[in-house]
Design a protein around this motif. Structure first.
Motif, PDB file in Angstrom:
ATOM      1  N   ASN A  87      37.218 -28.402  57.075  1.00 18.87           N
ATOM      2  CA  ASN A  87      35.765 -28.491  56.646  1.00 18.87           C
ATOM      3  C   ASN A  87      35.261 -29.775  56.255  1.00 18.87           C
ATOM      4  O   ASN A  87      34.128 -30.117  56.156  1.00 18.87           O
ATOM      5  CB  ASN A  87      35.554 -27.448  55.668  1.00 18.87           C
ATOM      6  CG  ASN A  87      35.647 -26.025  56.065  1.00 18.87           C
ATOM      7  OD1 ASN A  87      35.182 -25.740  57.070  1.00 18.87           O
ATOM      8  ND2 ASN A  87      36.362 -25.241  55.280  1.00 18.87           N
ATOM      9  N   GLY A  88      36.389 -30.785  56.068  1.00 17.01           N
ATOM     10  CA  GLY A  88      36.010 -32.163  55.577  1.00 17.01           C
ATOM     11  C   GLY A  88      35.129 -32.730  56.216  1.00 17.01           C
ATOM     12  O   GLY A  88      34.140 -33.636  55.636  1.00 17.01           O
ATOM     13  N   ASP A  89      35.010 -32.647  57.566  1.00 16.17           N
ATOM     14  CA  ASP A  89      34.339 -33.434  58.623  1.00 16.17           C
ATOM     15  C   ASP A  89      33.004 -33.181  59.123  1.00 16.17           C
ATOM     16  O   ASP A  89      32.283 -33.587  59.929  1.00 16.17           O
ATOM     17  CB  ASP A  89      34.999 -34.212  59.580  1.00 16.17           C
ATOM     18  CG  ASP A  89      35.660 -33.078  60.581  1.00 16.17           C
ATOM     19  OD1 ASP A  89      35.547 -31.923  60.115  1.00 16.17           O
ATOM     20  OD2 ASP A  89      36.381 -33.565  61.353  1.00 16.17           O
ATOM     21  N   TYR A  92      27.457 -31.732  58.748  1.00  9.31           N
ATOM     22  CA  TYR A  92      26.183 -31.100  59.554  1.00  9.31           C
ATOM     23  C   TYR A  92      25.958 -29.599  58.955  1.00  9.31           C
ATOM     24  O   TYR A  92      24.834 -28.853  59.320  1.00  9.31           O
ATOM     25  CB  TYR A  92      26.169 -31.119  61.081  1.00  9.31           C
ATOM     26  CG  TYR A  92      27.596 -30.661  61.612  1.00  9.31           C
ATOM     27  CD1 TYR A  92      28.354 -31.576  62.075  1.00  9.31           C
ATOM     28  CD2 TYR A  92      27.778 -29.480  61.838  1.00  9.31           C
ATOM     29  CE1 TYR A  92      29.757 -31.346  62.364  1.00  9.31           C
ATOM     30  CE2 TYR A  92      28.994 -28.965  62.399  1.00  9.31           C
ATOM     31  CZ  TYR A  92      29.939 -29.870  62.838  1.00  9.31           C
ATOM     32  OH  TYR A  92      30.984 -29.511  63.263  1.00  9.31           O
ATOM     33  N   ARG A  93      26.961 -29.091  58.298  1.00 16.48           N
ATOM     34  CA  ARG A  93      26.761 -27.684  57.478  1.00 16.48           C
ATOM     35  C   ARG A  93      25.778 -27.885  56.593  1.00 16.48           C
ATOM     36  O   ARG A  93      25.756 -26.562  55.906  1.00 16.48           O
ATOM     37  CB  ARG A  93      28.186 -26.945  57.373  1.00 16.48           C
ATOM     38  CG  ARG A  93      28.802 -26.655  58.339  1.00 16.48           C
ATOM     39  CD  ARG A  93      30.306 -26.131  58.173  1.00 16.48           C
ATOM     40  NE  ARG A  93      30.858 -25.475  59.557  1.00 16.48           N
ATOM     41  CZ  ARG A  93      32.156 -24.929  59.653  1.00 16.48           C
ATOM     42  NH1 ARG A  93      32.811 -25.119  58.742  1.00 16.48           N
ATOM     43  NH2 ARG A  93      32.590 -24.445  60.768  1.00 16.48           N
ATOM     44  N   PHE A  97      22.107 -32.983  55.721  1.00 16.35           N
ATOM     45  CA  PHE A  97      22.444 -33.719  56.780  1.00 16.35           C
ATOM     46  C   PHE A  97      21.186 -33.886  57.793  1.00 16.35           C
ATOM     47  O   PHE A  97      21.067 -34.855  58.387  1.00 16.35           O
ATOM     48  CB  PHE A  97      23.368 -32.801  57.498  1.00 16.35           C
ATOM     49  CG  PHE A  97      23.896 -33.771  58.979  1.00 16.35           C
ATOM     50  CD1 PHE A  97      24.729 -34.502  58.842  1.00 16.35           C
ATOM     51  CD2 PHE A  97      23.503 -33.023  60.203  1.00 16.35           C
ATOM     52  CE1 PHE A  97      25.122 -35.188  59.985  1.00 16.35           C
ATOM     53  CE2 PHE A  97      23.857 -33.528  61.200  1.00 16.35           C
ATOM     54  CZ  PHE A  97      24.711 -34.682  61.201  1.00 16.35           C
ATOM     55  N   TYR A  98      20.158 -33.192  57.297  1.00 19.73           N
ATOM     56  CA  TYR A  98      19.071 -33.319  58.229  1.00 19.73           C
ATOM     57  C   TYR A  98      17.751 -33.791  57.691  1.00 19.73           C
ATOM     58  O   TYR A  98      17.432 -33.608  56.665  1.00 19.73           O
ATOM     59  CB  TYR A  98      18.544 -31.649  58.808  1.00 19.73           C
ATOM     60  CG  TYR A  98      19.658 -31.268  59.392  1.00 19.73           C
ATOM     61  CD1 TYR A  98      20.027 -31.341  60.790  1.00 19.73           C
ATOM     62  CD2 TYR A  98      20.680 -30.379  58.583  1.00 19.73           C
ATOM     63  CE1 TYR A  98      21.096 -30.649  61.343  1.00 19.73           C
ATOM     64  CE2 TYR A  98      21.816 -29.825  59.299  1.00 19.73           C
ATOM     65  CZ  TYR A  98      21.843 -29.800  60.803  1.00 19.73           C
ATOM     66  OH  TYR A  98      23.057 -29.335  61.378  1.00 19.73           O
ATOM     67  N   ARG A  99      17.208 -34.704  58.334  1.00 19.26           N
ATOM     68  CA  ARG A  99      16.074 -35.644  57.997  1.00 19.26           C
ATOM     69  C   ARG A  99      14.637 -35.005  58.492  1.00 19.26           C
ATOM     70  O   ARG A  99      14.571 -34.867  59.590  1.00 19.26           O
ATOM     71  CB  ARG A  99      16.089 -36.955  58.694  1.00 19.26           C
ATOM     72  CG  ARG A  99      17.527 -37.801  57.996  1.00 19.26           C
ATOM     73  CD  ARG A  99      17.306 -39.349  58.086  1.00 19.26           C
ATOM     74  NE  ARG A  99      16.061 -39.852  57.262  1.00 19.26           N
ATOM     75  CZ  ARG A  99      15.774 -41.158  57.348  1.00 19.26           C
ATOM     76  NH1 ARG A  99      16.557 -42.089  57.931  1.00 19.26           N
ATOM     77  NH2 ARG A  99      14.435 -41.380  57.038  1.00 19.26           N
TER      78      ARG A  99
END
Lengths: 107, 315
Positions: A87-89, A92-93, A97-99
């Motif tokens: 789960n570390g990388d 995007y979860r 993360f989303y602009r």
């Protein structure tokens, strides 16, 4: 009677072989059960009664779970346990993360 | 976020960051040993601490006082159990801890080796002894070992009732007859100095303090806590109308704290080494209670075995 009981169950002299139970208490409806501690008891039912006496003397709970400590399966305590690595990388979860443009309302 | 280095380095980082150490983490052997000693001693104190007040259960002056005292003594048992449970997460064995207590191989707080001579002692124990315990225990809620800190949070929540019931009991007696007021003053005179000793020897003579503070097990030195306690109690004593038996006790404007006399540390050493007024009696009673409970433990084990073999049948 007393002596014969003790002879039949010599370990009961110290209660050393009574299993350890972990205690979980639900504080009130709508909340999860939370681990509060542990205790020794001869069986599950006695563990439940003792849990009530030890951990809910002031209405701290509406429901109690007890489970033998030896029945709990646990991950390793290390913070950098590779167990959690997948789960570390996956940034995007996360919503951050989303602009999204500032002028988009209610998002 | 990524950290290199072995478990010892990880432990140091946890301590340095003010995080909690949890049971299955790697920890230095000294850290584990110090914690087991301190938590066991603390648990034993709660269990032995039931005796001085339990002494008055059958002679409480009213049903109300009896119910209160019963609840308080039950709380002390509960506190002992929370703490034994915390000690077990470090690998200590419950039966072994009890054996060490009754065998005199582990200590408990020296305060419980003093006798309770009148019902005013019940009030003074709540006010002063539990007040001192609160001073000691509130900082322990931030102790670096998770299970110990969590047990202390539960204990502190309940300890407040102990102190308040004691103060209320004394206030009631102080509004009574001259004889009752004299009884309260006498109890304060006897318990004041032993209570100050509860914080342990002066910092200069407390060799373990530095390491314990470096590990985050302790958060304040003995002398700091003793000072905090005295400053807390003085105004409470004034409202109550009792005199604290220390001619050197006075407010020091410069320090912004009270100056006070030195407890009799020779007496403290004596009591710790087993020569207090009630040491032998306390241990003998604990051992007797444990021995007398053998048939209950045997019956419980027998019942559990029978229930397991006849599972599904009604009982």
């Amino acid at each position: 009677m007393t002596d014969s009981l003790i002879t039949a169950f010599p370990d009961a002299e110290v209660g050393a072989d009574w299993p350890l139970y972990e205690v979980f208490v639900r504080g009130k409806r709508g909340l999860n059960h939370v681990h509060v501690g542990s205790l020794h008891a001869a069986d599950e039912e006695m563990a439940l009664r003792r849990a009530r006496d030890v951990y809910t003397r002031r209405n701290e709970g509406v429901s109690i779970w007890v489970v033998r400590s030896s029945d709990i399966v646990a991950s390793s305590p290390a913070e950098k346990d590779p167990f959690f690595a997948p789960n570390g990388d996956k940034v995007y979860r996360h919503p951050s993360f989303y602009r999204i443009p500032d002028n988009v309302p209610n998002m | 976020m990524t950290r290199s280095g072995g478990p010892a380095e990880e432990f140091q980082t946890i301590i340095a960051d003010g995080l909690r150490v949890e049971p299955r983490d790697w920890m230095p052997e000294g850290y584990r040993k110090t914690l087991i000693r301190q938590i066991a001693q603390h648990a034993h104190s709660e269990i032995i601490g039931m005796q001085p007040e339990g002494n008055w259960l059958t002679r409480a002056p009213s049903l109300r006082r009896k119910a209160i005292l019963m609840a308080k003594v039950q709380d002390e048992a509960g506190h002992g159990l929370y703490l034994y449970s915390a000690a077990e997460t470090l690998g200590a064995d419950r039966a072994d801890l009890t054996a060490k207590l009754v065998g005199g191989r582990q200590k408990y707080s020296s305060i419980f080796n003093y006798p309770t001579l009148t019902y005013a002692d019940v009030g003074v124990i709540g006010w002063l002894v539990d007040g001192a315990a609160i001073c000691n225990q509130v900082p322990l809620c931030r102790s670096s070992y998770g299970p110990y800190a969590r047990a202390m949070i539960r204990v502190c929540k309940e300890e407040s009732f102990h102190q308040r019931q004691g103060y209320e009991l004394l206030a009631t007696m102080m509004s009574g007859t001259d004889a009752q007021r004299a009884m309260v003053q006498d109890a304060v005179d006897r318990w004041w100095w032993p209570t100050l000793m509860m914080f342990g020897p002066p910092d200069a003579d407390s060799p373990n303090t530095e390491q314990s503070m470096a590990w985050g097990i302790k958060r304040h030195t003995n002398d700091e806590l003793r000072q905090r306690f005295v400053d807390m109690i003085v105004p409470q004593a004034e409202v109550l109308g009792v005199t604290l038996p220390d001619p050197q006790l006075r407010w020091n404007d410069e320090r912004g704290a009270h100056d006070f006399g030195t407890p009799d540390w020779a007496e403290f050493a004596d009591v710790v080494n087993g020569h207090g007024p009630c040491n032998a009696e306390r241990i003998a009673k604990r051992k007797r209670a444990h021995d007398n409970g053998a048939w209950v433990r045997a019956a419980a084990a027998a019942f559990a075995a029978k229930a397991a073999s006849s599972d599904g049948q009604s009982r």
